[in-house]
Design a protein around this motif. Structure first.
Motif, PDB file in Angstrom:
ATOM      1  N   ILE A  81       0.866  -1.178   0.000  1.00 26.44           N
ATOM      2  CA  ILE A  81       0.000   0.000   0.000  1.00 26.44           C
ATOM      3  C   ILE A  81       0.907   1.234   0.000  1.00 26.44           C
ATOM      4  O   ILE A  81       1.744   1.387   0.894  1.00 26.44           O
ATOM      5  CB  ILE A  81      -0.959   0.008   1.210  1.00 26.44           C
ATOM      6  CG1 ILE A  81      -1.905  -1.184   1.125  1.00 26.44           C
ATOM      7  CG2 ILE A  81      -1.737   1.330   1.264  1.00 26.44           C
ATOM      8  CD1 ILE A  81      -2.832  -1.346   2.322  1.00 26.44           C
ATOM      9  N   VAL A  91      -3.140   6.340   0.775  1.00 29.38           N
ATOM     10  CA  VAL A  91      -4.547   6.264   1.157  1.00 29.38           C
ATOM     11  C   VAL A  91      -5.190   7.524   0.613  1.00 29.38           C
ATOM     12  O   VAL A  91      -4.800   8.635   0.966  1.00 29.38           O
ATOM     13  CB  VAL A  91      -4.725   6.180   2.689  1.00 29.38           C
ATOM     14  CG1 VAL A  91      -6.195   6.160   3.057  1.00 29.38           C
ATOM     15  CG2 VAL A  91      -3.999   4.953   3.243  1.00 29.38           C
ATOM     16  N   TYR A 131      -7.274   2.505  -1.090  1.00 29.74           N
ATOM     17  CA  TYR A 131      -5.940   2.089  -0.709  1.00 29.74           C
ATOM     18  C   TYR A 131      -5.191   1.747  -1.991  1.00 29.74           C
ATOM     19  O   TYR A 131      -5.539   0.770  -2.669  1.00 29.74           O
ATOM     20  CB  TYR A 131      -5.999   0.887   0.256  1.00 29.74           C
ATOM     21  CG  TYR A 131      -6.761   1.272   1.507  1.00 29.74           C
ATOM     22  CD1 TYR A 131      -6.112   1.928   2.548  1.00 29.74           C
ATOM     23  CD2 TYR A 131      -8.138   1.044   1.615  1.00 29.74           C
ATOM     24  CE1 TYR A 131      -6.819   2.330   3.668  1.00 29.74           C
ATOM     25  CE2 TYR A 131      -8.844   1.446   2.734  1.00 29.74           C
ATOM     26  CZ  TYR A 131      -8.169   2.086   3.762  1.00 29.74           C
ATOM     27  OH  TYR A 131      -8.874   2.500   4.861  1.00 29.74           O
TER      28      TYR A 131
END
Length: 168
Positions: free
Chosen positions: A151, A154, A163
């Motif tokens: 990831i 965000v 994400y």
């Protein structure tokens, strides 16, 4: 019920149609047409009987090769006029859906409904395959699981929190 939402930010399939595949999810038993959310993953099997371009999609095992996996990301066409949001969409059982082959360097984003794990996904979490159709997020790699990526951001866009996952 809110379903997962996906963005194909920078995937090879957005420009190279050869990286797309039509697939029908045939459930855990491989024979029962089953609905599936965008942002989930499937393992590509054989061509469906009588078809030239639609493959059987099955549940993923944690140690499957990434080359055998596709990210489900069909256009969100909802025929029920009472449903107007992206998270109202699910790929119906028995209908072909669009799968994107996953390659190193690709970036895609999903909402939390497409992920499994403990707590809240965060920047730096590793994303890996898990048994079923959802990707798993973990703090450190799990032995025996295939790493998909990490990831990297965000993003809050309107009512959705995405994400962003960068494929290794």
């Amino acid at each position: 019920m809110a379903y997962a939402v996906v963005r194909t930010d920078a995937m090879a399939g957005t420009d190279v149609r050869g990286q797309l595949v039509s697939v029908k999810y045939m459930g855990a038993d491989g024979a029962t047409p089953t609905a599936i959310e965008n942002g989930n993953v499937l393992k590509i099997g054989a061509l469906m009987t009588g078809e030239r371009e639609i493959y059987v999609g099955g549940a993923v095992a944690a140690n499957d090769k990434i080359d055998d996996i596709v990210l489900i990301a069909s256009p969100e066409v909802v025929y029920d006029e009472r449903k107007r949001n992206l998270d109202d969409f699910v790929n119906e059982a028995g209908k072909a859906c669009r799968g994107y082959h996953i390659h190193s360097g690709d970036t895609f984003s999903v909402t939390a409904e497409a992920l499994s794990g403990t707590g809240t996904p965060a920047v730096g979490n590793i994303v890996e395959l898990a048994a079923g159709t959802k990707l798993a997020f973990v703090a450190s790699a799990t032995s025996g699981s295939t790493k998909v990526g990490r990831i990297i951001a965000v993003d809050v866009v309107g009512r959705y929190t995405y994400y962003a996952i960068k494929v290794d």
